[in-house]
Design a protein around this motif. Sequence first.
Motif, mmCIF file in Angstrom:
data_model
loop_
_atom_site.group_PDB
_atom_site.id
_atom_site.type_symbol
_atom_site.label_atom_id
_atom_site.label_comp_id
_atom_site.label_asym_id
_atom_site.label_seq_id
_atom_site.Cartn_x
_atom_site.Cartn_y
_atom_site.Cartn_z
ATOM 1 N N ASP A 1 0.815 -1.215 0.000
ATOM 2 C CA ASP A 1 0.000 0.000 0.000
ATOM 3 C C ASP A 1 0.847 1.261 0.000
ATOM 4 O O ASP A 1 0.326 2.358 -0.216
ATOM 5 N N GLY A 2 2.129 1.143 0.276
ATOM 6 C CA GLY A 2 3.018 2.294 0.310
ATOM 7 C C GLY A 2 4.382 1.932 -0.245
ATOM 8 O O GLY A 2 4.625 0.795 -0.673
ATOM 9 N N ILE A 3 5.271 2.914 -0.251
ATOM 10 C CA ILE A 3 6.652 2.665 -0.689
ATOM 11 C C ILE A 3 7.408 2.158 0.528
ATOM 12 O O ILE A 3 7.976 2.925 1.313
ATOM 13 N N ASP A 4 7.372 0.864 0.708
ATOM 14 C CA ASP A 4 7.838 0.226 1.937
ATOM 15 C C ASP A 4 8.468 -1.114 1.570
ATOM 16 O O ASP A 4 7.767 -2.067 1.251
ATOM 17 N N MET A 5 9.803 -1.159 1.547
ATOM 18 C CA MET A 5 10.539 -2.376 1.210
ATOM 19 C C MET A 5 10.131 -2.927 -0.169
ATOM 20 O O MET A 5 9.915 -4.127 -0.345
ATOM 21 N N ILE A 6 10.013 -2.032 -1.137
ATOM 22 C CA ILE A 6 9.732 -2.445 -2.510
ATOM 23 C C ILE A 6 11.022 -3.024 -3.090
ATOM 24 O O ILE A 6 12.035 -2.335 -3.192
ATOM 25 N N ASP A 7 10.998 -4.288 -3.481
ATOM 26 C CA ASP A 7 12.214 -4.962 -3.911
ATOM 27 C C ASP A 7 12.554 -4.649 -5.363
ATOM 28 O O ASP A 7 11.672 -4.644 -6.231
ATOM 29 N N LEU A 8 13.826 -4.364 -5.616
ATOM 30 C CA LEU A 8 14.268 -4.082 -6.975
ATOM 31 C C LEU A 8 14.039 -5.267 -7.906
ATOM 32 O O LEU A 8 13.948 -5.098 -9.126
ATOM 33 N N GLY A 9 13.939 -6.472 -7.335
ATOM 34 C CA GLY A 9 13.688 -7.645 -8.159
ATOM 35 C C GLY A 9 12.371 -7.575 -8.905
ATOM 36 O O GLY A 9 12.234 -8.164 -9.990
ATOM 37 N N TYR A 10 11.391 -6.869 -8.350
ATOM 38 C CA TYR A 10 10.114 -6.690 -9.044
ATOM 39 C C TYR A 10 10.316 -5.905 -10.333
ATOM 40 O O TYR A 10 9.745 -6.222 -11.375
ATOM 41 N N PHE A 11 11.174 -4.889 -10.286
ATOM 42 C CA PHE A 11 11.438 -4.064 -11.467
ATOM 43 C C PHE A 11 12.294 -4.818 -12.483
ATOM 44 O O PHE A 11 12.059 -4.709 -13.695
ATOM 45 N N THR A 12 13.285 -5.567 -12.019
ATOM 46 C CA THR A 12 14.110 -6.309 -12.968
ATOM 47 C C THR A 12 13.306 -7.412 -13.657
ATOM 48 O O THR A 12 13.540 -7.717 -14.824
ATOM 49 N N ARG A 13 12.341 -8.002 -12.924
ATOM 50 C CA ARG A 13 11.468 -8.993 -13.558
ATOM 51 C C ARG A 13 10.671 -8.350 -14.688
ATOM 52 O O ARG A 13 10.533 -8.907 -15.778
ATOM 53 N N ALA A 14 10.156 -7.149 -14.433
ATOM 54 C CA ALA A 14 9.405 -6.438 -15.477
ATOM 55 C C ALA A 14 10.305 -6.085 -16.656
ATOM 56 O O ALA A 14 9.899 -6.204 -17.826
ATOM 57 N N ALA A 15 11.528 -5.665 -16.372
ATOM 58 C CA ALA A 15 12.454 -5.303 -17.448
ATOM 59 C C ALA A 15 12.772 -6.521 -18.317
ATOM 60 O O ALA A 15 12.837 -6.419 -19.556
#
Length: 462
Positions: A281-295
């Motif tokens: 629900d917030g910007i709280d421990m958002i893992d960079l792995g989520y972004f690399t998976r999308a990339a």
Amino acid sequence: MAPTARKARTVRSTPAVRRRAAAAAAALAVLAGAGACSGPGPSGSPAGSGSPAGDRDRAGVRVEAEHGTALADRPTGVRVTGLRPHQEVTVTAGAKDQRRLPWSASGRFTADAKGVVDLGEQGPRGGEPYARADGMGLVSSMLPQDPRAARKIGSGDAFSYHPPAPALDRSFPVRLTVTAEGGKEDGEELADRSLTREWLADGVGHERLTLGKDKIDGELYTPPEGSPKKAPVLVFGGSEGGNSGEYTAALLASHGHPAMSLCYFDCGGTSSDGKGADRPDGIDMIDLGYFTRAAKRLNQEPSADPRKLAVMGNSRGSEVAQLLGQRHPELVRDVIAYAPSSKVNGPLDGAGPGAWAEHGKPVPQGPIRLDEVRGTVLAVAGDNDKMWGSAASARDIAGQHGASGQRHRQLTYEGAGHHVNWFPYGQPGQEGGADGAVVSTSAADQRARADSWPRVLKLLDR
């Protein structure tokens, strides 16, 4: 350095503002009926080749558009012809947003000796609602007219014009109306026509990506089949949450770049057991792995050149965009950071040990190093940003060198605020200022967008 923009000004209720409001209100009757008569003309029809269905003129008065149908980030010249020499008229631009509520802006103009008003050659009388000659000035200046939404004008709350999403409507109409001023014709509508503003060029595709199927929440837009390989672009917003980059992703695909707009928090979904949100629900421990998976998913597109992938982040999203470029140069080449921070900040709406994480460990707060970035970090900022010091951060970013030894870059615009992100001819809004004052940065933000967007596309195309 980019061209400078006018200093921001405080929004006040003045006679000129009240006249514009009255003119806009008069135009709402036209807007209310526009759905029945303002259907877009045939895609790609040349300028001057005939009016789209439903366009009207009276006694030879005509609204001419250089590009009646064009991508939403492309400017178009607008002229009113057939007027009497030096006749005074009001020209109104109007459209409806994704909730079907009306937005509009009106300017008062005086025809030249030939009976022509050319919006690209003359500004509106009194400098309202914009100061300089600008063919897109009325479109860029539209404000909400519904009483509930109009309360935001002068409130300090940021707001923007959002038409239906590109996945729902590939284009949206803008209605231009010309109304007589003074004399027996006062208030009489003389002419109108529609502009068709396209998000998706012919052949551009769309795919909805879901957490259940793809392990990411996003909107993927792809160039037409057979397009040459270009830099793919991963787009994400900031503290507003949701999926705010969808319009940008659609336009990037129309320019030949496979693009994904990614939601990383406050995505509105619920887990399969119904007990919680699929994304934080917030910007709280958002893992960079989520972004690399999308990339990596984006790189699979046939028109993607994986060597050139770029990330585009706005505001809080600029932090993770820079982190991706620094920590994953094997995946990311270039970074576009809008209204950036040059440091990692703490969590937003969360109690975790960090805003961002990698492999479950918090990314430390503090300055972001950019010496491992393979390509260029381009920081875009306004020097009147009331939300945070993005101009200072842009200078910090441009003071660093990437892996190649070359300096990163900044574009900082005088008078612009926090809403310099993405493409031009949207309506950026306003910001709260010192001591409760409301600072309107919309005109300066528009100029920043119009200048920076071609530079962003050039960076991506190299």
